[in-house]
Design an enzyme around this catalytic site. Structure first.
Site, PDB file in Angstrom:
ATOM      1  N   GLU A  13       0.821  -1.229   0.000  1.00 45.62           N
ATOM      2  CA  GLU A  13       0.000   0.000   0.000  1.00 45.62           C
ATOM      3  C   GLU A  13       0.853   1.276   0.000  1.00 45.62           C
ATOM      4  OE1 GLU A  13      -0.944  -2.701   2.056  1.00 45.62           O
ATOM      5  OE2 GLU A  13      -2.484  -3.181   0.573  1.00 45.62           O
ATOM      6  N   HIS A  40       4.989 -15.216  -1.891  1.00 47.33           N
ATOM      7  CA  HIS A  40       4.323 -13.957  -1.531  1.00 47.33           C
ATOM      8  C   HIS A  40       5.321 -12.796  -1.420  1.00 47.33           C
ATOM      9  CE1 HIS A  40       0.763 -11.914  -0.113  1.00 47.33           C
ATOM     10  NE2 HIS A  40       1.412 -11.450   0.940  1.00 47.33           N
ATOM     11  N   ILE A  56       9.621  -9.448   4.900  1.00 40.58           N
ATOM     12  CA  ILE A  56      10.470 -10.563   5.337  1.00 40.58           C
ATOM     13  C   ILE A  56      10.052 -11.833   4.606  1.00 40.58           C
ATOM     14  CG2 ILE A  56      11.218 -11.938   7.330  1.00 40.58           C
ATOM     15  CD1 ILE A  56      10.717  -9.412   9.060  1.00 40.58           C
TER      16      ILE A  56
HETATM   17  N1  INI Z   1       3.629  -6.523   3.880  1.00 45.96           N
HETATM   18  C1  INI Z   1       4.807  -6.070   4.356  1.00 45.96           C
HETATM   19  O1  INI Z   1       5.020  -4.857   4.457  1.00 45.96           O
HETATM   20  N2  INI Z   1       5.788  -6.954   4.702  1.00 45.96           N
HETATM   21  C2  INI Z   1       5.621  -8.294   4.594  1.00 45.96           C
HETATM   22  O2  INI Z   1       6.570  -9.047   4.946  1.00 45.96           O
HETATM   23  C3  INI Z   1       4.381  -8.794   4.093  1.00 45.96           C
HETATM   24  N3  INI Z   1       4.170 -10.214   3.976  1.00 45.96           N
HETATM   25  O3  INI Z   1       5.096 -10.984   4.186  1.00 45.96           O
HETATM   26  O4  INI Z   1       3.072 -10.656   3.651  1.00 45.96           O
HETATM   27  C4  INI Z   1       3.381  -7.850   3.763  1.00 45.96           C
HETATM   28  N4  INI Z   1       2.170  -8.271   3.298  1.00 45.96           N
HETATM   29  C5  INI Z   1       0.998  -7.428   3.286  1.00 45.96           C
HETATM   30  C6  INI Z   1       0.889  -6.603   2.007  1.00 45.96           C
HETATM   31  O5  INI Z   1       1.856  -5.571   1.988  1.00 45.96           O
HETATM   32  C7  INI Z   1      -0.504  -5.960   1.877  1.00 45.96           C
HETATM   33  O6  INI Z   1      -0.751  -5.130   2.977  1.00 45.96           O
HETATM   34  C8  INI Z   1      -1.645  -6.981   1.751  1.00 45.96           C
HETATM   35  O7  INI Z   1      -1.381  -7.928   0.740  1.00 45.96           O
HETATM   36  C9  INI Z   1      -2.987  -6.253   1.429  1.00 45.96           C
HETATM   37  O8  INI Z   1      -2.912  -5.596   0.153  1.00 45.96           O
END
Ligand code: INI
Length: 154
Positions: A59, A89, A83
């Site tokens: 975001e 993902h 991480i």
């Molecule tokens: N977002 C992060 O900032 N760091 C992460 O490690 C992470 N993992 O690992 O999933 C992460 N996921 C959330 C992503 O940024 C979104 O907020 C979510 O997919 C909703 O759009």
């Protein structure tokens, strides 16, 4: 004589936006503290820092884009921590986040600074958030000041 342009590390009068992700906030709060510390040590007034919290690093780009377009800031700093887990993902989030921030940096009138950690482990992130390897938030803030002052001469 050749003309050299270099941005001074002075924050006096600068208005700075920060977009920071809540995901892994154990780390991102430390990055944010580092950024505040650097900005204020270099003369930025606390009241001239605007911080927007977002759910995750995915975001960050749309919010950074809107902050940069509001015409009230001299630079935007993007802070997040991604991480690696056991699925792909990480690659999708890290790729989209860095590509998005890079795209906005090219399109914006003000500098957009990349302060998103992409780490293989929590330990690596801790190292970069105020312990062994310094604080990447602090470094991102210093980069923001240098770039904001450089842009004045371009
Ligand atoms: N977002 C992060 O900032 N760091 C992460 O490690 C992470 N993992 O690992 O999933 C992460 N996921 C959330 C992503 O940024 C979104 O907020 C979510 O997919 C909703 O759009």
């Amino acid at each position: 004589m050749a003309k050299e342009l270099i941005g001074v590390l002075d924050g006096k009068g600068k208005r700075i936006g920060i977009v920071v992700s809540r995901f892994n906030d154990l780390i991102t709060k430390r990055l944010l503290e580092g950024a505040y510390d650097c900005l204020m040590r270099h003369g930025v007034k606390e009241s001239d820092i605007t911080t927007a919290w977002v759910p995750g690093s995915f975001e960050i780009p749309p919010v950074a884009k809107r902050l940069a377009a509001n015409g009230k800031l001299d630079a935007v700093i993007c802070l997040g921590t991604i991480i690696r887990g056991e699925t792909p993902h990480f690659d999708y989030i890290a790729g989209q986040s860095s590509k998005g921030i890079g795209q906005i940096a090219l399109e914006s009138k003000i500098p957009i600074i990349y302060g998103v950690l992409t780490c293989d482990s929590v330990d690596q992130a801790v190292d970069r958030a105020g312990t062994k390897s310094g604080n990447r938030g602090w470094q991102a803030a210093l980069t923001a000041l240098e770039m904001a002052n450089l842009y004045l001469n371009l």
